[in-house]
Design a protein around this motif. Structure first.
Motif, PDB file in Angstrom:
ATOM      1  N   ALA A   1     -28.619 -17.373  -0.711  1.00  0.00           N
ATOM      2  CA  ALA A   1     -27.655 -18.025   0.206  1.00  0.00           C
ATOM      3  C   ALA A   1     -26.842 -16.961   0.941  1.00  0.00           C
ATOM      4  CB  ALA A   1     -26.734 -18.952  -0.579  1.00  0.00           C
ATOM      5  N   THR A   2     -26.451 -15.931   0.199  1.00  0.00           N
ATOM      6  CA  THR A   2     -25.671 -14.856   0.830  1.00  0.00           C
ATOM      7  C   THR A   2     -26.540 -14.105   1.836  1.00  0.00           C
ATOM      8  OG1 THR A   2     -24.263 -14.659  -1.109  1.00  0.00           O
ATOM      9  CG2 THR A   2     -24.338 -12.755   0.354  1.00  0.00           C
ATOM     10  N   HIS A   3     -27.808 -13.929   1.498  1.00  0.00           N
ATOM     11  CA  HIS A   3     -28.730 -13.261   2.421  1.00  0.00           C
ATOM     12  C   HIS A   3     -28.788 -14.034   3.739  1.00  0.00           C
ATOM     13  CE1 HIS A   3     -32.719 -12.215   4.121  1.00  0.00           C
ATOM     14  NE2 HIS A   3     -32.307 -11.003   3.786  1.00  0.00           N
ATOM     15  N   THR A   4     -28.900 -15.357   3.654  1.00  0.00           N
ATOM     16  CA  THR A   4     -28.929 -16.186   4.866  1.00  0.00           C
ATOM     17  C   THR A   4     -27.593 -16.085   5.606  1.00  0.00           C
ATOM     18  OG1 THR A   4     -30.472 -17.698   3.846  1.00  0.00           O
ATOM     19  CG2 THR A   4     -29.218 -18.562   5.711  1.00  0.00           C
ATOM     20  N   PHE A   5     -26.506 -16.144   4.869  1.00  0.00           N
ATOM     21  CA  PHE A   5     -25.173 -16.035   5.469  1.00  0.00           C
ATOM     22  C   PHE A   5     -25.037 -14.737   6.277  1.00  0.00           C
ATOM     23  CE2 PHE A   5     -20.895 -14.132   4.772  1.00  0.00           C
ATOM     24  CZ  PHE A   5     -20.155 -14.963   5.591  1.00  0.00           C
ATOM     25  N   LEU A   6     -25.608 -13.654   5.751  1.00  0.00           N
ATOM     26  CA  LEU A   6     -25.433 -12.341   6.389  1.00  0.00           C
ATOM     27  C   LEU A   6     -26.254 -12.170   7.663  1.00  0.00           C
ATOM     28  CD1 LEU A   6     -25.384 -10.128   3.172  1.00  0.00           C
ATOM     29  CD2 LEU A   6     -23.476 -10.427   4.787  1.00  0.00           C
ATOM     30  N   GLN A   7     -27.261 -13.029   7.854  1.00  0.00           N
ATOM     31  CA  GLN A   7     -28.127 -12.841   9.025  1.00  0.00           C
ATOM     32  C   GLN A   7     -27.334 -12.953  10.335  1.00  0.00           C
ATOM     33  OE1 GLN A   7     -31.185 -11.547   8.516  1.00  0.00           O
ATOM     34  NE2 GLN A   7     -30.273 -11.667   6.484  1.00  0.00           N
ATOM     35  N   TRP A   8     -26.332 -13.826  10.349  1.00  0.00           N
ATOM     36  CA  TRP A   8     -25.492 -13.959  11.559  1.00  0.00           C
ATOM     37  C   TRP A   8     -24.843 -12.604  11.881  1.00  0.00           C
ATOM     38  CZ3 TRP A   8     -20.501 -12.997  12.896  1.00  0.00           C
ATOM     39  CH2 TRP A   8     -20.072 -13.504  14.127  1.00  0.00           C
ATOM     40  N   PHE A   9     -24.380 -11.908  10.851  1.00  0.00           N
ATOM     41  CA  PHE A   9     -23.710 -10.619  11.057  1.00  0.00           C
ATOM     42  C   PHE A   9     -24.700  -9.560  11.567  1.00  0.00           C
ATOM     43  CE2 PHE A   9     -20.717 -12.807   8.368  1.00  0.00           C
ATOM     44  CZ  PHE A   9     -19.476 -12.328   8.751  1.00  0.00           C
ATOM     45  N   VAL A  10     -25.935  -9.629  11.073  1.00  0.00           N
ATOM     46  CA  VAL A  10     -26.948  -8.661  11.514  1.00  0.00           C
ATOM     47  C   VAL A  10     -27.143  -8.792  13.030  1.00  0.00           C
ATOM     48  CG1 VAL A  10     -29.402  -8.025  11.353  1.00  0.00           C
ATOM     49  CG2 VAL A  10     -28.117  -8.576   9.267  1.00  0.00           C
ATOM     50  N   SER A  11     -27.297 -10.037  13.501  1.00  0.00           N
ATOM     51  CA  SER A  11     -27.505 -10.252  14.946  1.00  0.00           C
ATOM     52  C   SER A  11     -26.260  -9.873  15.736  1.00  0.00           C
ATOM     53  CB  SER A  11     -27.811 -11.723  15.250  1.00  0.00           C
ATOM     54  OG  SER A  11     -28.858 -12.164  14.461  1.00  0.00           O
ATOM     55  N   GLU A  12     -25.107 -10.224  15.214  1.00  0.00           N
ATOM     56  CA  GLU A  12     -23.838  -9.929  15.895  1.00  0.00           C
ATOM     57  C   GLU A  12     -23.670  -8.421  16.095  1.00  0.00           C
ATOM     58  OE1 GLU A  12     -21.768 -11.824  17.328  1.00  0.00           O
ATOM     59  OE2 GLU A  12     -19.836 -10.792  17.408  1.00  0.00           O
ATOM     60  N   GLN A  13     -24.054  -7.633  15.087  1.00  0.00           N
ATOM     61  CA  GLN A  13     -23.902  -6.182  15.204  1.00  0.00           C
ATOM     62  C   GLN A  13     -24.776  -5.612  16.320  1.00  0.00           C
ATOM     63  OE1 GLN A  13     -20.834  -5.970  13.417  1.00  0.00           O
ATOM     64  NE2 GLN A  13     -21.630  -3.944  13.868  1.00  0.00           N
ATOM     65  N   VAL A  14     -25.982  -6.187  16.493  1.00  0.00           N
ATOM     66  CA  VAL A  14     -26.861  -5.700  17.568  1.00  0.00           C
ATOM     67  C   VAL A  14     -26.154  -5.904  18.907  1.00  0.00           C
ATOM     68  CG1 VAL A  14     -29.071  -6.058  18.763  1.00  0.00           C
ATOM     69  CG2 VAL A  14     -28.971  -6.152  16.250  1.00  0.00           C
ATOM     70  N   GLU A  15     -25.583  -7.113  19.096  1.00  0.00           N
ATOM     71  CA  GLU A  15     -24.885  -7.416  20.360  1.00  0.00           C
ATOM     72  C   GLU A  15     -23.657  -6.536  20.545  1.00  0.00           C
ATOM     73  OE1 GLU A  15     -23.817 -11.505  20.946  1.00  0.00           O
ATOM     74  OE2 GLU A  15     -25.810 -12.138  20.274  1.00  0.00           O
ATOM     75  N   GLU A  16     -22.906  -6.348  19.473  1.00  0.00           N
ATOM     76  CA  GLU A  16     -21.664  -5.570  19.610  1.00  0.00           C
ATOM     77  C   GLU A  16     -21.958  -4.122  19.975  1.00  0.00           C
ATOM     78  OE1 GLU A  16     -18.619  -6.190  16.674  1.00  0.00           O
ATOM     79  OE2 GLU A  16     -18.201  -7.979  17.842  1.00  0.00           O
ATOM     80  N   GLU A  17     -22.914  -3.525  19.266  1.00  0.00           N
ATOM     81  CA  GLU A  17     -23.236  -2.122  19.581  1.00  0.00           C
ATOM     82  C   GLU A  17     -23.731  -2.011  21.021  1.00  0.00           C
ATOM     83  OE1 GLU A  17     -25.447   0.418  16.980  1.00  0.00           O
ATOM     84  OE2 GLU A  17     -24.781  -0.666  15.202  1.00  0.00           O
ATOM     85  N   ALA A  18     -24.575  -2.973  21.446  1.00  0.00           N
ATOM     86  CA  ALA A  18     -25.143  -2.908  22.800  1.00  0.00           C
ATOM     87  C   ALA A  18     -24.037  -3.025  23.847  1.00  0.00           C
ATOM     88  CB  ALA A  18     -26.182  -4.011  22.989  1.00  0.00           C
ATOM     89  N   SER A  19     -23.094  -3.941  23.643  1.00  0.00           N
ATOM     90  CA  SER A  19     -22.072  -4.129  24.680  1.00  0.00           C
ATOM     91  C   SER A  19     -21.148  -2.911  24.766  1.00  0.00           C
ATOM     92  CB  SER A  19     -21.292  -5.442  24.470  1.00  0.00           C
ATOM     93  OG  SER A  19     -20.159  -5.251  23.682  1.00  0.00           O
ATOM     94  N   ILE A  20     -20.831  -2.315  23.636  1.00  0.00           N
ATOM     95  CA  ILE A  20     -19.959  -1.125  23.682  1.00  0.00           C
ATOM     96  C   ILE A  20     -20.705   0.064  24.306  1.00  0.00           C
ATOM     97  CG2 ILE A  20     -18.589   0.517  22.301  1.00  0.00           C
ATOM     98  CD1 ILE A  20     -17.446  -2.359  22.398  1.00  0.00           C
ATOM     99  N   LYS A  21     -21.983   0.209  23.951  1.00  0.00           N
ATOM    100  CA  LYS A  21     -22.783   1.309  24.515  1.00  0.00           C
ATOM    101  C   LYS A  21     -22.869   1.184  26.031  1.00  0.00           C
ATOM    102  CE  LYS A  21     -25.996   1.875  21.086  1.00  0.00           C
ATOM    103  NZ  LYS A  21     -27.336   1.530  20.654  1.00  0.00           N
ATOM    104  N   ARG A  22     -23.049  -0.059  26.492  1.00  0.00           N
ATOM    105  CA  ARG A  22     -23.170  -0.294  27.937  1.00  0.00           C
ATOM    106  C   ARG A  22     -21.890   0.150  28.656  1.00  0.00           C
ATOM    107  NH1 ARG A  22     -25.756  -4.946  27.425  1.00  0.00           N
ATOM    108  NH2 ARG A  22     -23.814  -6.090  27.188  1.00  0.00           N
ATOM    109  N   ILE A  23     -20.755  -0.234  28.130  1.00  0.00           N
ATOM    110  CA  ILE A  23     -19.488   0.129  28.789  1.00  0.00           C
ATOM    111  C   ILE A  23     -19.278   1.649  28.730  1.00  0.00           C
ATOM    112  CG2 ILE A  23     -16.974  -0.156  28.774  1.00  0.00           C
ATOM    113  CD1 ILE A  23     -17.479  -2.996  27.659  1.00  0.00           C
ATOM    114  N   LEU A  24     -19.647   2.243  27.604  1.00  0.00           N
ATOM    115  CA  LEU A  24     -19.503   3.701  27.469  1.00  0.00           C
ATOM    116  C   LEU A  24     -20.358   4.419  28.511  1.00  0.00           C
ATOM    117  CD1 LEU A  24     -18.082   5.848  25.813  1.00  0.00           C
ATOM    118  CD2 LEU A  24     -19.821   5.591  24.056  1.00  0.00           C
ATOM    119  N   GLU A  25     -21.573   3.924  28.724  1.00  0.00           N
ATOM    120  CA  GLU A  25     -22.444   4.532  29.741  1.00  0.00           C
ATOM    121  C   GLU A  25     -21.833   4.373  31.131  1.00  0.00           C
ATOM    122  OE1 GLU A  25     -26.543   3.941  27.213  1.00  0.00           O
ATOM    123  OE2 GLU A  25     -26.213   2.694  28.978  1.00  0.00           O
ATOM    124  N   GLN A  26     -21.266   3.185  31.379  1.00  0.00           N
ATOM    125  CA  GLN A  26     -20.631   2.969  32.691  1.00  0.00           C
ATOM    126  C   GLN A  26     -19.448   3.920  32.872  1.00  0.00           C
ATOM    127  OE1 GLN A  26     -19.753  -1.228  32.530  1.00  0.00           O
ATOM    128  NE2 GLN A  26     -21.813  -1.818  33.159  1.00  0.00           N
TER     129      GLN A  26
END
Ligand code: FEO
Length: 166
Positions: free
Chosen positions: A115-140
């Protein structure tokens, strides 16, 4: 039900998300002090999102009959050398957070905490988005360099950011 070790690790992660929320408030204040209100808004939303992440863990731990122990939260830095530096610190924070989430995922598999493994999947996806959005702004920002007009336009753009997660 959840095993004690997993609950304790999630409780630690709850504290780390609260730390991130405070760090982003601190960065927001840095930008407010320079009248870069779009950047300040971006980090207010970022801070709210981190608080939302903490609350997801808070609710989950209660759902699985574990107890929350309120963690001590370290003081975040409040001095940043530049706009780029503030975003570099943010990216560093997010990369560390991704690592922390992966450690939790590994532990959940090791302990058959499905159950915890399933719960954590949302965080795994969220981290991909967060890193990508910060990287994009840093590049800009690196493209913009010392161009004040371009910085002003980016600031205007970031003023439109609104919270997307609870
Ligand atoms: Fe809660 Fe930015 O990770």
């Amino acid at each position: 039900m959840i095993n004690k070790k997993m609950a304790s690790l999630l409780n630690e992660q709850f504290g780390k998300e609260l730390y991130a929320s405070n760090l982003y408030l601190s960065i927001s204040s840095y930008f407010e002090n320079q009248s870069l209100e779009g950047f300040a808004n971006f980090f207010i939303v970022q801070s709210d999102e981190e608080h939302g992440h903490a609350m997801r863990i808070f609710d989950y731990l209660h759902d699985v009959d574990a107890k929350i122990e309120m963690p001590a939260i370290a003081k975040p830095p409040d001095k940043f050398k530049s706009t780029v530096h503030a975003f570099e610190e943010t990216l560093k924070q997010e990369k560390q957070n991704s690592k922390d989430i992966y450690t939790l995922v590994k532990q959940s598999l090791k302990d058959n905490e499905f159950a915890t493994h399933t719960f954590l999947q949302w965080f795994v996806s969220e981290q991909v988005e967060e890193e990508a959005s910060i990287k994009r702004i840093l590049e800009q920002l690196n493209m913009i360099g010392n161009n004040k007009s371009a910085l002003f336009l980016l600031d205007k753009d970031l003023s439109n950011r609104k919270a997307t997660t609870e």
